[in-house]
Design an enzyme around this catalytic site. Sequence first.
Site, PDB file in Angstrom:
ATOM      1  N   ILE A 156       0.829  -1.210   0.000  1.00  0.00           N
ATOM      2  CA  ILE A 156       0.000   0.000   0.000  1.00  0.00           C
ATOM      3  C   ILE A 156       0.862   1.258   0.000  1.00  0.00           C
ATOM      4  CG2 ILE A 156      -1.755   1.274   1.319  1.00  0.00           C
ATOM      5  CD1 ILE A 156      -2.719  -1.527   2.358  1.00  0.00           C
ATOM      6  N   SER A 235      -3.772   2.999   8.263  1.00  0.00           N
ATOM      7  CA  SER A 235      -3.241   1.644   8.505  1.00  0.00           C
ATOM      8  C   SER A 235      -3.847   0.990   9.742  1.00  0.00           C
ATOM      9  CB  SER A 235      -1.722   1.684   8.570  1.00  0.00           C
ATOM     10  OG  SER A 235      -1.230   1.869   7.259  1.00  0.00           O
ATOM     11  N   ARG A 236      -3.365   1.353  10.910  1.00  0.00           N
ATOM     12  CA  ARG A 236      -3.961   0.864  12.152  1.00  0.00           C
ATOM     13  C   ARG A 236      -3.903   1.990  13.168  1.00  0.00           C
ATOM     14  NH1 ARG A 236      -5.970  -2.438   9.598  1.00  0.00           N
ATOM     15  NH2 ARG A 236      -5.910  -4.707   9.750  1.00  0.00           N
ATOM     16  N   ASP A 260      -8.380   7.151   9.009  1.00  0.00           N
ATOM     17  CA  ASP A 260      -9.390   6.142   8.685  1.00  0.00           C
ATOM     18  C   ASP A 260      -9.434   5.095   9.791  1.00  0.00           C
ATOM     19  OD1 ASP A 260     -11.320   4.952   6.853  1.00  0.00           O
ATOM     20  OD2 ASP A 260      -9.847   3.349   6.577  1.00  0.00           O
ATOM     21  N   GLU A 265     -10.947   2.103  18.154  1.00  0.00           N
ATOM     22  CA  GLU A 265     -12.098   2.082  17.239  1.00  0.00           C
ATOM     23  C   GLU A 265     -13.051   0.898  17.460  1.00  0.00           C
ATOM     24  OE1 GLU A 265      -9.785   1.819  13.533  1.00  0.00           O
ATOM     25  OE2 GLU A 265     -10.806  -0.057  13.111  1.00  0.00           O
ATOM     26  N   HIS A 297     -12.859   3.520   9.074  1.00  0.00           N
ATOM     27  CA  HIS A 297     -12.155   2.318   8.580  1.00  0.00           C
ATOM     28  C   HIS A 297     -12.777   1.810   7.272  1.00  0.00           C
ATOM     29  CE1 HIS A 297      -9.278  -0.947  10.142  1.00  0.00           C
ATOM     30  NE2 HIS A 297      -9.366  -1.040   8.831  1.00  0.00           N
ATOM     31  N   GLN A 298     -12.831   2.703   6.303  1.00  0.00           N
ATOM     32  CA  GLN A 298     -13.479   2.344   5.032  1.00  0.00           C
ATOM     33  C   GLN A 298     -12.507   2.299   3.852  1.00  0.00           C
ATOM     34  OE1 GLN A 298     -16.009   6.064   4.788  1.00  0.00           O
ATOM     35  NE2 GLN A 298     -15.285   6.058   2.686  1.00  0.00           N
ATOM     36  N   ALA A 299     -11.199   2.412   4.159  1.00  0.00           N
ATOM     37  CA  ALA A 299     -10.243   2.492   3.048  1.00  0.00           C
ATOM     38  C   ALA A 299     -10.306   1.264   2.140  1.00  0.00           C
ATOM     39  CB  ALA A 299      -8.822   2.678   3.589  1.00  0.00           C
ATOM     40  N   PHE A 300     -10.649   0.107   2.739  1.00  0.00           N
ATOM     41  CA  PHE A 300     -10.670  -1.135   1.945  1.00  0.00           C
ATOM     42  C   PHE A 300     -11.919  -1.243   1.078  1.00  0.00           C
ATOM     43  CE2 PHE A 300     -14.110  -3.614   3.828  1.00  0.00           C
ATOM     44  CZ  PHE A 300     -14.417  -2.812   4.930  1.00  0.00           C
TER      45      PHE A 300
HETATM   46  P1  NAD Z   1       2.861  -4.852   3.705  1.00  0.00           P
HETATM   47  O1  NAD Z   1       3.166  -5.974   4.621  1.00  0.00           O
HETATM   48  O2  NAD Z   1       2.888  -5.077   2.226  1.00  0.00           O
HETATM   49  O3  NAD Z   1       3.831  -3.617   4.016  1.00  0.00           O
HETATM   50  C1  NAD Z   1       4.118  -3.158   5.291  1.00  0.00           C
HETATM   51  C2  NAD Z   1       5.483  -2.493   5.228  1.00  0.00           C
HETATM   52  O4  NAD Z   1       5.735  -1.854   6.481  1.00  0.00           O
HETATM   53  C3  NAD Z   1       6.636  -3.513   5.015  1.00  0.00           C
HETATM   54  O5  NAD Z   1       7.441  -3.090   3.927  1.00  0.00           O
HETATM   55  C4  NAD Z   1       7.415  -3.447   6.328  1.00  0.00           C
HETATM   56  O6  NAD Z   1       8.807  -3.654   6.169  1.00  0.00           O
HETATM   57  C5  NAD Z   1       7.115  -2.017   6.748  1.00  0.00           C
HETATM   58  N1  NAD Z   1       7.403  -1.735   8.156  1.00  0.00           N
HETATM   59  C6  NAD Z   1       7.341  -2.565   9.232  1.00  0.00           C
HETATM   60  N2  NAD Z   1       7.737  -1.900  10.337  1.00  0.00           N
HETATM   61  C7  NAD Z   1       8.070  -0.638   9.951  1.00  0.00           C
HETATM   62  C8  NAD Z   1       8.542   0.524  10.621  1.00  0.00           C
HETATM   63  N3  NAD Z   1       8.784   0.508  11.939  1.00  0.00           N
HETATM   64  N4  NAD Z   1       8.774   1.654   9.911  1.00  0.00           N
HETATM   65  C9  NAD Z   1       8.547   1.683   8.578  1.00  0.00           C
HETATM   66  N5  NAD Z   1       8.098   0.613   7.879  1.00  0.00           N
HETATM   67  C10 NAD Z   1       7.848  -0.522   8.557  1.00  0.00           C
HETATM   68  O7  NAD Z   1       1.430  -4.311   4.161  1.00  0.00           O
HETATM   69  P2  NAD Z   1       0.372  -3.494   3.286  1.00  0.00           P
HETATM   70  O8  NAD Z   1      -0.450  -4.453   2.495  1.00  0.00           O
HETATM   71  O9  NAD Z   1       1.068  -2.378   2.579  1.00  0.00           O
HETATM   72  O10 NAD Z   1      -0.554  -2.927   4.444  1.00  0.00           O
HETATM   73  C11 NAD Z   1      -0.079  -1.993   5.400  1.00  0.00           C
HETATM   74  C12 NAD Z   1      -1.092  -1.877   6.515  1.00  0.00           C
HETATM   75  O11 NAD Z   1      -2.279  -1.238   6.034  1.00  0.00           O
HETATM   76  C13 NAD Z   1      -1.625  -3.231   7.032  1.00  0.00           C
HETATM   77  O12 NAD Z   1      -0.791  -3.809   7.977  1.00  0.00           O
HETATM   78  C14 NAD Z   1      -2.946  -2.851   7.625  1.00  0.00           C
HETATM   79  O13 NAD Z   1      -2.734  -2.553   8.989  1.00  0.00           O
HETATM   80  C15 NAD Z   1      -3.335  -1.587   6.885  1.00  0.00           C
HETATM   81  N6  NAD Z   1      -4.574  -1.741   6.110  1.00  0.00           N
HETATM   82  C16 NAD Z   1      -5.634  -0.899   6.356  1.00  0.00           C
HETATM   83  C17 NAD Z   1      -6.810  -1.014   5.634  1.00  0.00           C
HETATM   84  C18 NAD Z   1      -8.001  -0.111   5.847  1.00  0.00           C
HETATM   85  O14 NAD Z   1      -9.113  -0.406   5.374  1.00  0.00           O
HETATM   86  N7  NAD Z   1      -7.866   1.024   6.522  1.00  0.00           N
HETATM   87  C19 NAD Z   1      -6.906  -2.006   4.663  1.00  0.00           C
HETATM   88  C20 NAD Z   1      -5.810  -2.838   4.425  1.00  0.00           C
HETATM   89  C21 NAD Z   1      -4.647  -2.700   5.153  1.00  0.00           C
END
Ligand code: NAD
Length: 334
Positions: A156, A235-236, A260, A265, A297-300
Site C-alpha cells: 500500500i 493503517s492501524r 481512517d 475504534e 475504517h473504510q479504506a478497503f
Molecule cells: P505490507 O506488509 O505489504 O507492508 C508493510 C510495510 O511496512 C513492510 O514493507 C514493512 O517492512 C514495513 N514496516 C514494518 N515496520 C516498519 C517501521 N517501523 N517503519 C517503517 N516501515 C515498517 O502491508 P500493506 O499491504 O502495505 O498494508 C499496510 C497496513 O495497512 C496493514 O498492515 C494494515 O494494517 C493496513 N490496512 C488498512 C486497511 C483499511 O481499510 N484502513 C486495509 C488494508 C490494510
Amino acid sequence: MGRYLVFDAKRYDRRSLEPEAESAGVNLKFYDFRLEPETVEAVHNASGVCVFVNDKLPAEVIDGLAEAGVEKILLRCAGFNNVDLVRAAERGIQVVRVPAYSPYAVAEHAVALLMAVNRKVARAHQRVHELNFSLEGLVGFDLRGKTVGIVGTGRIGKVTAEILSGFGTEVLVSDPYPDTAWAEAQGFEYVAFDDLCERSDVISLHTPLTPETTHLVDAAAIKRMKRSVVLINVSRGGLVDAKALVKALKKGRIGGVALDVYEEEEGVFFEDHSNHILQDDTLARLLTFPNVVITSHQAFLTNEALAEIARVTIENMRRFDADEEPLPGTIVEL
Ligand code: NAD
C-alpha cells in the site's frame, strides 16, 4: 463439508461472500456481532471462523474456539494484530488472511483523505448546504513541490507514494526493509523515520501494527514534524498516540490530520451510534477540530477489494473442506 461462521458480517460482506460460497459449495452462517470473549460461546458445530479487523481473538477466545472444535481462522483482511497467534499455534488452529486484496483501494483512500483535509472538502460541503458560501478558513496548499513522507513501503505504501508522486511532490520513504531498486527507479529517497518527520509536509503511515510500530507517532515524533504537517493514517489506529495527537492539535502544533483508523475504534467504527452518547473523550475531542477528517475504517471498501476478499476467503474454505493446502501466501506464520 465444514461449516464456517462469519462474524461481524455486514450487508456488503454477505453480498460478496454468498455467491462465491454458493458456487464453491461452501457452508456459511453469518453473525452480525463480533467474535470476542463475550461472544465466543456462540461458536459450536463449526470447522472455521471468519473474522474481520475488529473481532478480538485473544488467548481465551482461541481456547474457546479450540474447545468448540474449530481448526481454522480465516481473516477477511490483511492485518492480524487482533489474533493471539502463539495461542492459535499452541492449540493447533491455522490462521489465514487475505494479504493483498487491493492496495489501490487503501492507497486511493489515503489520497482522498489528504485532498479532503488539505482542501477542506468536508467543511466546504457542510457550509454550502447551510447556504454559507463564504471561503473564510478554506485555504489549502498546492501539493506540487511539497515533500511527502511515506512510512512503510509495502504494497500500500508503494502505491500511495507513486500516486502522490504524480502530483509533482518529492517523495521520502522509510522502511526497515527498504526496496532500494524500486525507490531508485521511482526517484524516491529512503531516509530514517526521524529525518522523514523533520522534512515532510505530508506524512502517510503504511506499516502494520506491531510492538515496534505501536505509537510510532507519539509526542516526540510530532515535535520533530513541521507545524504545518498533514498526517494521514489509514493503517492501524495504534500507530498513532491519539492523546498526544489531541494535545498537539490543541496547541496548533499540526496542520491537519486525516484518520481512517483510531486506536480505540473497536465497538465504535462500523456501527451507527447516532442515538448513543459517545463515551470516548479522545475521539469526541478529535471530532471537534476543524482540521481533522475522520472516516470509519473504510479504506478497503471498494467493489474490487470486496470481490477479492470473497474470492480468497471462500477458496480457502473450499480447500480446507477438500483437505488441500490454503492458497499460497495466505497462511499467517508466527
Ligand atoms: P505490507 O506488509 O505489504 O507492508 C508493510 C510495510 O511496512 C513492510 O514493507 C514493512 O517492512 C514495513 N514496516 C514494518 N515496520 C516498519 C517501521 N517501523 N517503519 C517503517 N516501515 C515498517 O502491508 P500493506 O499491504 O502495505 O498494508 C499496510 C497496513 O495497512 C496493514 O498492515 C494494515 O494494517 C493496513 N490496512 C488498512 C486497511 C483499511 O481499510 N484502513 C486495509 C488494508 C490494510
